[in-house]
Design an enzyme around this catalytic site. Structure first.
Site, mmCIF file in Angstrom:
data_model
loop_
_atom_site.group_PDB
_atom_site.id
_atom_site.type_symbol
_atom_site.label_atom_id
_atom_site.label_comp_id
_atom_site.label_asym_id
_atom_site.label_seq_id
_atom_site.Cartn_x
_atom_site.Cartn_y
_atom_site.Cartn_z
ATOM 1 N N VAL A 1 33.493 3.460 40.047
ATOM 2 C CA VAL A 1 34.292 4.641 39.695
ATOM 3 C C VAL A 1 35.710 4.173 39.379
ATOM 4 O O VAL A 1 36.370 3.562 40.236
ATOM 5 C CB VAL A 1 34.315 5.665 40.848
ATOM 6 C CG1 VAL A 1 35.168 6.874 40.464
ATOM 7 C CG2 VAL A 1 32.893 6.108 41.210
ATOM 8 N N HIS B 1 40.363 3.508 44.499
ATOM 9 C CA HIS B 1 39.924 3.981 45.811
ATOM 10 C C HIS B 1 39.818 2.812 46.767
ATOM 11 O O HIS B 1 39.428 1.714 46.390
ATOM 12 C CB HIS B 1 38.589 4.728 45.732
ATOM 13 C CG HIS B 1 37.502 3.976 45.027
ATOM 14 N ND1 HIS B 1 37.426 3.917 43.646
ATOM 15 C CD2 HIS B 1 36.457 3.247 45.491
ATOM 16 C CE1 HIS B 1 36.384 3.193 43.297
ATOM 17 N NE2 HIS B 1 35.777 2.761 44.395
ATOM 18 N N HIS C 1 37.966 1.649 50.214
ATOM 19 C CA HIS C 1 36.888 1.946 51.157
ATOM 20 C C HIS C 1 37.369 1.646 52.578
ATOM 21 O O HIS C 1 37.918 0.571 52.834
ATOM 22 C CB HIS C 1 35.669 1.057 50.892
ATOM 23 C CG HIS C 1 34.998 1.246 49.563
ATOM 24 N ND1 HIS C 1 33.810 1.936 49.420
ATOM 25 C CD2 HIS C 1 35.331 0.830 48.322
ATOM 26 C CE1 HIS C 1 33.444 1.916 48.149
ATOM 27 N NE2 HIS C 1 34.342 1.245 47.457
HETATM 28 P P1 AMP Z 1 33.032 1.455 43.935
HETATM 29 O O1 AMP Z 1 31.728 0.743 43.746
HETATM 30 O O2 AMP Z 1 34.046 0.652 44.695
HETATM 31 O O3 AMP Z 1 33.574 1.996 42.630
HETATM 32 O O4 AMP Z 1 32.726 2.659 44.901
HETATM 33 C C1 AMP Z 1 32.466 3.953 44.474
HETATM 34 C C2 AMP Z 1 31.955 4.706 45.671
HETATM 35 O O5 AMP Z 1 32.004 6.078 45.387
HETATM 36 C C3 AMP Z 1 30.523 4.370 46.071
HETATM 37 O O6 AMP Z 1 30.507 3.875 47.404
HETATM 38 C C4 AMP Z 1 29.803 5.715 45.951
HETATM 39 O O7 AMP Z 1 28.828 5.907 46.946
HETATM 40 C C5 AMP Z 1 30.944 6.699 46.066
HETATM 41 N N1 AMP Z 1 30.740 8.000 45.433
HETATM 42 C C6 AMP Z 1 30.328 8.240 44.177
HETATM 43 N N2 AMP Z 1 30.304 9.556 43.922
HETATM 44 C C7 AMP Z 1 30.717 10.165 45.070
HETATM 45 C C8 AMP Z 1 30.907 11.522 45.460
HETATM 46 N N3 AMP Z 1 30.650 12.544 44.621
HETATM 47 N N4 AMP Z 1 31.335 11.771 46.716
HETATM 48 C C9 AMP Z 1 31.591 10.766 47.570
HETATM 49 N N5 AMP Z 1 31.442 9.464 47.257
HETATM 50 C C10 AMP Z 1 31.004 9.172 46.036
#
Ligand code: AMP
Length: 115
Positions: free
Chosen positions: A97, A101, A103
């Site tokens: 995404v 963000h 984690h």
């Molecule tokens: P990344 O791989 O670092 O971009 O992490 C993106 C994170 O967003 C993943 O751990 C997904 O599980 C999480 N994610 C995607 N869509 C949603 C959502 N609608 N609500 C909460 N988490 C989400």
């Protein structure tokens, strides 16, 4: 404005399990948790990824993200035992995404290297 799923969460267009909110920061539970505690801490402004951060411009915001992570860690009882903060950046970093963000992962023993 950006058009990622996280923008929609910020704008309350889609639901999320919000665990922290301020004028500048939002944090919510990851939809696919990888640990007993797994929250995502995001700025409300659009920064796609870590490599777009400018230290002088964004220092305050990044400090607020850490403060939020520490508060969530305390609130969820994982602060004492420890936790992990992760930024995935770009394709090789495993970023899915493209809205910055951080984690917050905790509640179990983490492994190293992360793979
Ligand atoms: P990344 O791989 O670092 O971009 O992490 C993106 C994170 O967003 C993943 O751990 C997904 O599980 C999480 N994610 C995607 N869509 C949603 C959502 N609608 N609500 C909460 N988490 C989400």
């Amino acid at each position: 404005m950006g058009n990622t799923i996280f923008s929609k969460i910020i704008n309350k267009e889609i639901p999320a399990d919000i665990v922290y909110e301020s004028d500048t920061i939002l944090a919510f539970k990851d939809i696919r948790p990888q640990a007993p505690v797994h929250a995502l801490i995001i700025p409300k402004i659009e920064i796609p990824k870590v490599s777009d951060i400018k230290g002088k411009e964004h220092a305050q915001l990044l400090g607020e993200m850490i403060d939020a992570a520490n508060k969530i860690a305390r609130d969820t009882g994982i602060s004492e035992d420890g936790f992990r903060l992760v930024f995935n950046c770009g394709a090789n970093g495993g970023q899915d995404v493209y809205h910055l963000h951080m984690h917050l992962l905790g509640g179990r023993q983490m492994k190293w290297p992360p793979g």
